[in-house]
Design a protein around this motif. Structure first.
Motif, PDB file in Angstrom:
ATOM      1  N   GLN A 144       0.722  -1.251   0.102  1.00 15.18           N
ATOM      2  CA  GLN A 144      -0.047   0.022   0.135  1.00 15.18           C
ATOM      3  C   GLN A 144       0.921   1.277   0.142  1.00 15.18           C
ATOM      4  O   GLN A 144       0.684   2.269  -0.706  1.00 15.18           O
ATOM      5  N   LEU A 145       1.916   1.170   0.828  1.00 11.38           N
ATOM      6  CA  LEU A 145       2.969   2.235   0.931  1.00 11.38           C
ATOM      7  C   LEU A 145       3.626   2.568  -0.434  1.00 11.38           C
ATOM      8  O   LEU A 145       3.683   3.909  -0.769  1.00 11.38           O
ATOM      9  N   GLN A 146       3.693   1.624  -1.072  1.00 11.74           N
ATOM     10  CA  GLN A 146       4.361   1.718  -2.608  1.00 11.74           C
ATOM     11  C   GLN A 146       3.212   2.246  -3.796  1.00 11.74           C
ATOM     12  O   GLN A 146       3.609   2.185  -4.810  1.00 11.74           O
ATOM     13  N   GLY A 147       1.955   2.322  -3.228  1.00 12.75           N
ATOM     14  CA  GLY A 147       1.078   2.718  -4.268  1.00 12.75           C
ATOM     15  C   GLY A 147       0.085   1.874  -4.824  1.00 12.75           C
ATOM     16  O   GLY A 147      -0.513   2.072  -5.923  1.00 12.75           O
ATOM     17  N   GLN A 148       0.306   0.703  -4.596  1.00  8.87           N
ATOM     18  CA  GLN A 148      -0.769  -0.325  -5.352  1.00  8.87           C
ATOM     19  C   GLN A 148      -1.986  -0.030  -5.406  1.00  8.87           C
ATOM     20  O   GLN A 148      -2.541  -0.128  -6.246  1.00  8.87           O
ATOM     21  N   LEU A 149      -2.615   0.191  -3.971  1.00  7.10           N
ATOM     22  CA  LEU A 149      -4.053   0.594  -3.924  1.00  7.10           C
ATOM     23  C   LEU A 149      -4.318   1.871  -4.568  1.00  7.10           C
ATOM     24  O   LEU A 149      -5.149   1.710  -5.109  1.00  7.10           O
ATOM     25  N   PHE A 150      -3.513   2.768  -4.495  1.00  4.41           N
ATOM     26  CA  PHE A 150      -3.652   4.137  -5.218  1.00  4.41           C
ATOM     27  C   PHE A 150      -4.034   3.819  -6.505  1.00  4.41           C
ATOM     28  O   PHE A 150      -4.726   4.454  -7.257  1.00  4.41           O
ATOM     29  N   ALA A 151      -3.032   3.082  -7.325  1.00  2.00           N
ATOM     30  CA  ALA A 151      -3.190   2.821  -8.686  1.00  2.00           C
ATOM     31  C   ALA A 151      -4.371   1.956  -8.960  1.00  2.00           C
ATOM     32  O   ALA A 151      -5.297   2.292 -10.214  1.00  2.00           O
ATOM     33  N   ARG A 152      -4.909   1.071  -8.407  1.00 10.75           N
ATOM     34  CA  ARG A 152      -6.096   0.238  -8.291  1.00 10.75           C
ATOM     35  C   ARG A 152      -7.301   1.171  -8.276  1.00 10.75           C
ATOM     36  O   ARG A 152      -8.274   1.284  -9.077  1.00 10.75           O
ATOM     37  N   ILE A 153      -7.458   2.104  -7.329  1.00 10.37           N
ATOM     38  CA  ILE A 153      -8.449   2.986  -7.301  1.00 10.37           C
ATOM     39  C   ILE A 153      -8.517   3.869  -8.303  1.00 10.37           C
ATOM     40  O   ILE A 153      -9.376   4.597  -8.655  1.00 10.37           O
ATOM     41  N   ARG A 154      -7.451   4.503  -8.828  1.00 11.05           N
ATOM     42  CA  ARG A 154      -7.212   5.324  -9.649  1.00 11.05           C
ATOM     43  C   ARG A 154      -7.584   5.266 -11.040  1.00 11.05           C
ATOM     44  O   ARG A 154      -8.430   5.575 -11.893  1.00 11.05           O
ATOM     45  N   ALA A 155      -7.330   3.675 -11.286  1.00 12.06           N
ATOM     46  CA  ALA A 155      -8.001   2.942 -12.670  1.00 12.06           C
ATOM     47  C   ALA A 155      -9.465   2.937 -12.599  1.00 12.06           C
ATOM     48  O   ALA A 155     -10.099   3.197 -13.693  1.00 12.06           O
TER      49      ALA A 155
END
Length: 439
Positions: A144-155
């Protein structure tokens, strides 16, 4: 956020302590306190002496991070000093004398979020990394810190924004918009709904990676609950005697298996005709069942099923449960189909395979579809995903374009809140007040 703040970012009392300073006064503070001009050597850890009233109070290493390329997005100082309490106190007092103020819990990470250095999912992951109690919870927080959740929500947001744009155009300019725009909308929304549903399922299963599992050991007196707790945790955590009712309060121990934390609770033996103190322990044991992720009910396989056993089988029938026949090394008298049998031998090295089987059975039963690669473990995120899912289902079932547009905006808002967009200030405050000081 205004002002310059400081705080220890490591434990005080060891060989080395790390102190952080963030804000507009960092350059002036560095020039006033340090004997070396570290401002002219940004991002370089340098040896320097620290002065207070022209007196050396420590020899340390320090580094200056100019804005915006710092953790908080502001000018920052990091001081690596000797960790003695008085040394740290002297340096913190010197920082205060220069005009800086003590930081609130989580203020450095909150400033990073407010200054656009990280979204809210990454900010929350910082505390999850600090609080990780098992390998899997650590790796989930790092993902999550590396941005995996951000990328999935952004998509998902990008897909919904595209659908919203087509829908708004169809509402505003019905004669000019091609018919295939409206025709494609249900498929677009169904596609996002499918991904949302999968994310929610992953998050529910992935919660065990963050929080671990609470497992309650219960049974009538002397069936071996305390012995099993000691064997599982590898130490004499609970007192074991042949006297019924020895355990009167709740004891717990943590066990890591397959990278997941399991917290086992040993409870008072449940029986009738117990004395006053023991009865309190029994009441606590029964209350704990309602909070358990899993109940392990122990039966004495060397005896026939008793009325107390039958009562407990009935009492725990509605909970996630594993029934264990204990004392399988003794002559067998129990006529009940247990899920697993264990030896009564309390030696940690004995019957290790049986206990390993119990741990595997617990994980498989509670979280059979747990995602070891999950980056969704936060209850706030799962709640927002569920809100978005409900809004999207309403949009698909809406009777007209205007209703669809309203529900679609609700779904967009719920997803945006995960990353910190449009989120209420009170929610942000609640998140960061749980942080430790200095992070």
């Amino acid at each position: 956020m205004d002002g310059t703040v400081f705080a220890p970012s490591s434990a005080v009392g060891g060989a080395i302590a790390v102190l952080r300073v963030s804000g507009a006064l960092c350059r002036a503070i560095a020039q006033q306190l340090f004997t070396r001009d570290i401002v002219q050597m940004p991002r370089v850890l340098s040896y320097t002496k620290i002065l207070r009233w022209d007196r050396v109070i420590d020899e340390s290493m320090a580094v200056f991070f100019p804005a915006p390329q710092s953790y908080t997005g502001e000018d920052m100082l990091e001081i690596h000093c000797h960790g003695g309490p008085e040394t740290v106190r002297q340096i913190l007092a010197a920082l205060a004398a220069c005009g800086a103020s003590p930081a609130a819990p989580g203020e450095f990470t909150k400033r990073a979020f407010m200054n656009g250095r990280m979204d809210l999912t990454r900010a929350e992951a910082v505390m999850d990394v600090i609080n990780a109690q098992s390998e899997q919870s650590l790796f989930a927080a790092l993902r999550q810190l590396q941005g995996q959740l951000f990328a999935r929500i952004r998509a998902l947001l990008d897909k919904l924004f595209a659908a919203q744009a087509g829908l708004d155009a169809a509402i505003d300019y019905p004669e000019e918009v091609e018919t295939d725009v409206n025709a494609a909308l249900p498929e677009q929304l169904e596609d996002v709904l499918s991904e949302l549903t999968a994310l929610i399922a992953e998050g529910r299963a992935g919660r065990v990676l963050r929080d671990g599992l609470h497992v309650v050991l219960c049974g009538r007196p002397n069936v071996g609950k305390s012995s099993l707790l000691n064997a599982l945790c590898g130490m004499a955590r609970a007192i074991v005697t042949p006297t019924p009712g020895t355990t009167r309060d709740i004891l717990d121990a943590r066990v890591i298996t397959d990278g997941v934390a399991l917290r086992f609770f040993d409870t008072a033996g449940i029986r009738q005709n117990a004395d006053g103190v023991e009865q309190i322990g029994i009441a606590r044991a029964l209350s704990l069942l309602t909070q358990a992720d899993m109940v392990v009910l122990l039966l004495d396989s060397s005896e026939t099923l008793t009325a107390e056993d039958s009562a407990l089988l009935s009492e725990t029938a509605g909970y996630p449960r594993i029934v264990v026949g204990n004392k399988s090394d003794l002559p067998q008298q129990l006529d009940y189909p247990c899920d697993l049998f264990l030896s009564s031998n309390a030696d940690i090295s004995a019957e290790q395979s049986g206990r390993a089987a119990l741990l595997r059975r617990i994980l498989d039963k509670i979280a059979p579809n747990r995602h070891d690669e999950s980056c969704i473990t936060n209850e706030r995120h799962i709640f927002a995903l569920e809100s978005a899912e409900r809004a999207l289902r309403a949009a698909i079932a809406a009777r007209n374009a205007e209703e669809t547009a309203t529900d679609l905006r609700d779904a967009l808002h719920a997803l945006a809140c995960i990353m910190g967009d449009d989120v209420e200030e009170t929610v942000i405050d609640q998140i960061f007040e749980k942080f430790c000081v200095g992070k």
